[in-house]
Design a protein around this motif. Structure first.
Motif, PDB file in Angstrom:
ATOM      1  N   UNK A 105     -11.723 -13.671  24.686  1.00  0.00           N
ATOM      2  CA  UNK A 105     -11.346 -12.272  24.907  1.00  0.00           C
ATOM      3  C   UNK A 105     -10.553 -11.686  23.740  1.00  0.00           C
ATOM      4  N   UNK A 106      -9.818 -12.532  23.028  1.00  0.00           N
ATOM      5  CA  UNK A 106      -9.010 -12.006  21.932  1.00  0.00           C
ATOM      6  C   UNK A 106      -9.866 -11.328  20.879  1.00  0.00           C
ATOM      7  N   UNK A 107     -11.060 -11.894  20.647  1.00  0.00           N
ATOM      8  CA  UNK A 107     -11.910 -11.321  19.607  1.00  0.00           C
ATOM      9  C   UNK A 107     -12.470  -9.969  20.049  1.00  0.00           C
ATOM     10  N   UNK A 108     -12.472  -9.714  21.367  1.00  0.00           N
ATOM     11  CA  UNK A 108     -13.053  -8.462  21.861  1.00  0.00           C
ATOM     12  C   UNK A 108     -11.997  -7.396  22.116  1.00  0.00           C
ATOM     13  N   UNK A 109     -10.720  -7.773  22.026  1.00  0.00           N
ATOM     14  CA  UNK A 109      -9.666  -6.800  22.308  1.00  0.00           C
ATOM     15  C   UNK A 109      -8.905  -6.482  21.032  1.00  0.00           C
ATOM     16  N   UNK A 110      -8.372  -5.285  20.993  1.00  0.00           N
ATOM     17  CA  UNK A 110      -7.582  -4.903  19.837  1.00  0.00           C
ATOM     18  C   UNK A 110      -6.189  -5.521  19.955  1.00  0.00           C
ATOM     19  N   UNK A 111      -5.743  -6.241  18.899  1.00  0.00           N
ATOM     20  CA  UNK A 111      -4.467  -6.948  19.047  1.00  0.00           C
ATOM     21  C   UNK A 111      -3.234  -6.034  19.145  1.00  0.00           C
ATOM     22  N   UNK A 112      -3.328  -4.797  18.599  1.00  0.00           N
ATOM     23  CA  UNK A 112      -2.121  -3.970  18.496  1.00  0.00           C
ATOM     24  C   UNK A 112      -2.029  -2.856  19.527  1.00  0.00           C
ATOM     25  N   UNK A 113      -2.973  -2.803  20.492  1.00  0.00           N
ATOM     26  CA  UNK A 113      -2.886  -1.795  21.551  1.00  0.00           C
ATOM     27  C   UNK A 113      -2.594  -2.472  22.879  1.00  0.00           C
ATOM     28  N   UNK A 114      -1.780  -1.842  23.700  1.00  0.00           N
ATOM     29  CA  UNK A 114      -1.508  -2.409  25.020  1.00  0.00           C
ATOM     30  C   UNK A 114      -2.808  -2.541  25.813  1.00  0.00           C
ATOM     31  N   UNK A 115      -2.862  -3.554  26.653  1.00  0.00           N
ATOM     32  CA  UNK A 115      -4.059  -3.843  27.434  1.00  0.00           C
ATOM     33  C   UNK A 115      -4.492  -2.630  28.259  1.00  0.00           C
ATOM     34  N   UNK A 116      -3.521  -1.988  28.914  1.00  0.00           N
ATOM     35  CA  UNK A 116      -3.840  -0.842  29.770  1.00  0.00           C
ATOM     36  C   UNK A 116      -4.493   0.281  28.976  1.00  0.00           C
ATOM     37  N   UNK A 117      -3.969   0.553  27.790  1.00  0.00           N
ATOM     38  CA  UNK A 117      -4.510   1.626  26.955  1.00  0.00           C
ATOM     39  C   UNK A 117      -5.952   1.321  26.560  1.00  0.00           C
ATOM     40  N   UNK A 118      -6.242   0.041  26.337  1.00  0.00           N
ATOM     41  CA  UNK A 118      -7.603  -0.324  25.938  1.00  0.00           C
ATOM     42  C   UNK A 118      -8.583  -0.124  27.093  1.00  0.00           C
ATOM     43  N   UNK A 119      -8.137  -0.450  28.297  1.00  0.00           N
ATOM     44  CA  UNK A 119      -9.014  -0.252  29.453  1.00  0.00           C
ATOM     45  C   UNK A 119      -9.211   1.251  29.688  1.00  0.00           C
ATOM     46  N   UNK A 120      -8.132   2.020  29.569  1.00  0.00           N
ATOM     47  CA  UNK A 120      -8.213   3.470  29.752  1.00  0.00           C
ATOM     48  C   UNK A 120      -9.165   4.087  28.729  1.00  0.00           C
ATOM     49  N   UNK A 121      -9.087   3.620  27.492  1.00  0.00           N
ATOM     50  CA  UNK A 121      -9.939   4.136  26.426  1.00  0.00           C
ATOM     51  C   UNK A 121     -11.409   3.836  26.729  1.00  0.00           C
ATOM     52  N   UNK A 122     -11.660   2.593  27.175  1.00  0.00           N
ATOM     53  CA  UNK A 122     -13.033   2.219  27.523  1.00  0.00           C
ATOM     54  C   UNK A 122     -13.568   3.159  28.606  1.00  0.00           C
ATOM     55  N   UNK A 123     -12.697   3.587  29.510  1.00  0.00           N
ATOM     56  CA  UNK A 123     -13.105   4.488  30.586  1.00  0.00           C
ATOM     57  C   UNK A 123     -13.394   5.883  30.036  1.00  0.00           C
ATOM     58  N   UNK A 124     -12.530   6.356  29.124  1.00  0.00           N
ATOM     59  CA  UNK A 124     -12.657   7.719  28.600  1.00  0.00           C
ATOM     60  C   UNK A 124     -13.878   7.930  27.704  1.00  0.00           C
TER      61      UNK A 124
END
Ligand SMILES: Nc1ncnc2c1ncn2[C@@H]1O[C@H](COP(=O)(O)OP(=O)(O)OP(=O)(O)O)[C@@H](O)[C@H]1O
Ligand SMILES: Nc1ncnc2c1ncn2[C@@H]1O[C@H](COP(=O)(O)OP(=O)(O)O)[C@@H](O)[C@H]1O
Ligand code: SF4
Ligand code: SF4
Ligand SMILES: [Mg+2]
Ligand SMILES: [Mg+2]
Lengths: 338, 334
Positions: A105-124
């Motif tokens: 999962x680390x390779x698929x997530x941005x290391x410097x953004x909070x987890x919640x913000x990344x999920x919210x962005x994926x939704x938007x």
């Protein structure tokens, strides 16, 4: 684990082929992948390392578009051939209709953004809502995948999560747009067994709730037996057998599948001696003309006229349980049908 | 009879970076009071989830790490007391095979010279005999003579692991520590390597300490099992007993988490652990399994207190093994 009735195939892969030009020559990574998947079902893709599982997933996600890879064949999602879509049009599908989770999962997530913000962005990306509304969706989603205290945890960074929590967060990110198809490439291979069991239970529960179809890529037949309805066995980039899980374990038809099942040590029965498949998988740079499994197969003597060594078998068989082996087409006269 | 290898109260604490190392306090308790023994010609399986201290135990036995405390005896001799010439002899008798066959081989060294290296270093085989001995070893592990001058990158994972095994065998050891030797291999190749290790044991009488996280492989292979969790042994016993009638709640949970390659298997009596492994820098007080133990939550307050006040020890390191079986049976058969 109930098979939905009257399920029309939502996904059909027809003769998918992928090759990569390299300095050593052309690598034929996928050489005839066929698969059908009904809505709400889970299909497992199993095979050894290098058998083409990940490349197949990448092709489905359209990740090989605009690369040097050559992709032929059809990938029909609700009748639309994804392989003919341009990268721009594919973007409307990726994340919205098809989502993917990876082994790491680390390779698929941005290391410097909070987890919640990344999920919210994926939704938007696919939903026209305010940041605030998307943030709430992210909190709900983290809660649904079993992360305790999701509101507070939304602010955490990926590296602050344990391996199991990260995998939960990635599942949340993949499912937030309620995709019709989820591709999970070895989602539990890097996890410990007790955590793997938690994640597999979670995938099962979410699927029951959402009715998403799932393609689960794994090398572990135990995992397949736990969560899948259907299984596709890959060897040398080909689909060599597709069956329901029950049939595959009860009555494996392809000699490679039979060998694979026989070579596993079992917790349920302690055997005196393991039965390995001798030899190695074929080189994908120079594929033989005959069956890709021929030089390791213990059954070639049952097929007349050296058909195994000279002609590539096609996927054939009855009862929705096809196998890519000349034995399937052996006529009573002892001849191999052409 | 003295066991070949006897390990008593072996402990390794690593200093944590932030607070510095305080003996007895702080630090990562990677291995914390571990005891077991391995008999000549037998296999001990060491199992547990990642980070529980399996590899650290192996490295302590190889003397690649200095223990914080505890005793390791080979044939009754305490290894901490060995003089340097004796230590060289110990290093001949105890060998290691690693998980990742690629990183344990030098990419610029041919396979033949990789296998010859320990022979040349120990200078016990006459120079002229080295090549013959290497060919003999290659034959034993199923490598062809023409592999002699090839390089590791030309080999598959399973073949590289054969090279690692040939190297470990070169000096006729009495004990080989195998740290996840088949974990990186595909099932069909895994079976080839396991059969090879079994043949070697039958032919040479070598003993194995077999480290793995795959329980079905260990069950197949080991005579005795030690189950580790957060630096400690939770359960220790003969393989058929531990797998057939596990008594520690952790062993039971671990076994029921293994995916069964049988769609018809009965999945009703499963135990599911909640949460993740605690950090080994900050393990629970008393019993280290407390924070995830499915029995702990069901105990009466007095029994529960014992879990946090006193560290369980013994072959089944649980204060309440007597009631655990019954409690787990009633909670899981929904
Ligand atoms: N971009 C690329 N260029 C050249 N060859 C590639 C590329 N991507 C994959 N391959 C090759 O294609 C074959 C199939 O690879 P793939 O990653 O699909 O295997 P896999 O079944 O997922 O294996 P694993 O179980 O190890 O993940 C391999 O031989 C691989 O080396
Ligand atoms: N050199 C080191 N310095 C600090 N911590 C270490 C070191 N080596 C191992 N550890 C820690 O010790 C614990 C046990 O590690 P290890 O023995 O490698 O586990 P296993 O092999 O069971 O997966 C882990 O928490 C690991 O992070
Ligand atoms: S076609 Fe021949 S070689 Fe291939 S799997 Fe069938 S019997 Fe074996
Ligand atoms: S001592 Fe207590 S916490 Fe530890 S395993 Fe036994 S019941 Fe569980
Ligand atoms: Mg892969
Ligand atoms: Mg390790």
């Amino acid at each position: 684990m109930t098979t939905p009735e009257a399920a029309a195939p939502m996904l059909a892969i027809r003769d998918l082929r992928v090759s990569f030009p390299t300095d050593d020559g052309v690598v034929h990574a996928v050489n005839g992948m066929d698969l059908t998947l009904a809505r709400g079902e889970t299909v497992g893709i199993v095979g050894e390392s290098g058998s083409g599982k990940t490349v197949t997933s990448q092709a489905l996600m359209g990740l090989l578009k605009d690369t040097a890879a050559e992709v032929t064949g059809q990938i029909l999602l609700d009748g639309q051939d994804l392989n003919t879509l341009t990268e721009t049009r594919m973007r409307a599908y990726r994340g919205k209709k098809i989502a993917m989770i990876f082994q790491d999962p680390l390779s698929a997530m941005h290391p410097f953004y909070p987890v919640g913000a990344q999920i919210a962005e994926a939704y938007r990306v696919h939903n026209d809502v305010s940041k605030k509304a998307a943030a709430q969706v992210a909190v709900d989603m983290l809660g649904r995948v079993g992360i305790p205290d999701p509101k507070r945890r939304c602010a955490a960074y990926p590296h602050e999560f344990s391996g199991g929590m990260r995998q939960r967060a990635m599942i949340a990110m993949a499912l937030v747009c309620e995709p019709e198809l989820l591709i999970a490439d070895e989602p539990t291979t890097a996890l410990d067994v007790t955590v793997q069991a938690q994640i597999l239970d979670l995938l099962n529960e979410l699927q029951d709730e959402t009715g998403t179809s799932v393609i689960l890529v794994t090398h572990d037949l135990g995992v397949v037996a736990e969560v899948c309805h259907q299984v596709v066995v890959m060897y040398g980039g080909e689909c060599v057998e597709q069956a329901t899980v029950a049939k595959l374990f009860e009555d494996p038809r392809h000699p490679y599948t039979q060998g694979l099942l026989a070579s596993m040590p079992s917790l349920a029965q302690r055997s005196e001696r393991l039965n390995p498949i001798p030899g190695f998988p074929p080189s994908l740079l120079a594929l033989p003309n005959g069956c890709l499994f021929a030089d390791r197969c213990p059954k070639t003597h049952l097929v007349p006229d050296d058909a195994c060594g000279t002609r590539r078998p096609t996927l054939t068989g009855l009862d929705g349980h096809p196998s890519r082996c000349h034995l399937e087409t052996l006529q009573p006269t002892g001849e191999v049908a052409r | 009879m003295t066991p070949l290898l006897e390990v008593t109260d072996l402990t390794k604490h690593f200093p944590t970076r932030s607070r510095g190392f305080r003996p007895g306090g702080g630090g990562i308790k990677a291995v914390d009071g571990v005891s077991f023994s391995v008999d000549a010609g037998q296999t001990l399986g060491l199992v547990g989830e990642s980070g529980c201290g399996k590899s650290t135990t192996g490295r302590l036995l190889m003397r690649l790490l200095e223990p914080t405390s505890g005793s390791v005896r080979l044939d009754g001799r305490e290894i901490a007391e060995l003089r340097s010439s004796e230590l060289q002899e110990y290093r001949r008798r105890v060998q290691m095979v690693f998980q990742n066959p690629s990183s344990s081989l030098n990419p610029r060294q041919s396979v033949g010279s990789a296998i010859a290296a320990p022979l040349l270093a120990q200078r016990i085989t006459p120079a002229g005999g080295v090549k013959a001995k290497v060919r003999d070893l290659m034959d034993r592990v199923g490598l062809r003579p023409d592999h002699y001058n090839r390089f590791p990158h030309e080999f598959s994972g399973g073949q590289k692991q054969r090279v690692g095994i040939a190297r470990a065998l070169a000096l006729d050891p009495q004990l080989i520590i195998c740290d996840e030797p088949v974990s990186a291999l595909d099932v069909s190749v895994q079976a080839q390597v396991i059969n090879l290790l079994e043949d070697i044991q039958r032919d040479t009488g070598v003993a194995y300490l077999f480290i793995a996280h795959d329980l079905s492989v260990v069950q197949h292979f080991a005579d005795r099992i030690a189950v580790m969790y957060l630096g400690k042994i939770m359960e220790y016993g003969d393989t058929p007993r531990v797998f057939g009638a596990p008594e520690h709640p952790y062993t039971r949970a671990l076994l029921s988490a293994v995916p069964q390659p049988d769609p018809a298997a009965d999945r009703s009596g499963r135990i599911r652990l909640k949460g993740d492994l605690p950090s080994p820098a900050d393990p629970p007080r008393g019993c280290v399994f407390q924070s995830r133990c499915p029995v702990h939550t069901q105990l009466d307050p007095q029994r529960r207190r014992l879990c946090s006040e006193s560290v369980p020890s013994g072959d089944i390191a649980c204060h309440h093994a007597d009631v655990a079986a019954e409690m787990l049976a009633t909670t899981t058969s929904r």
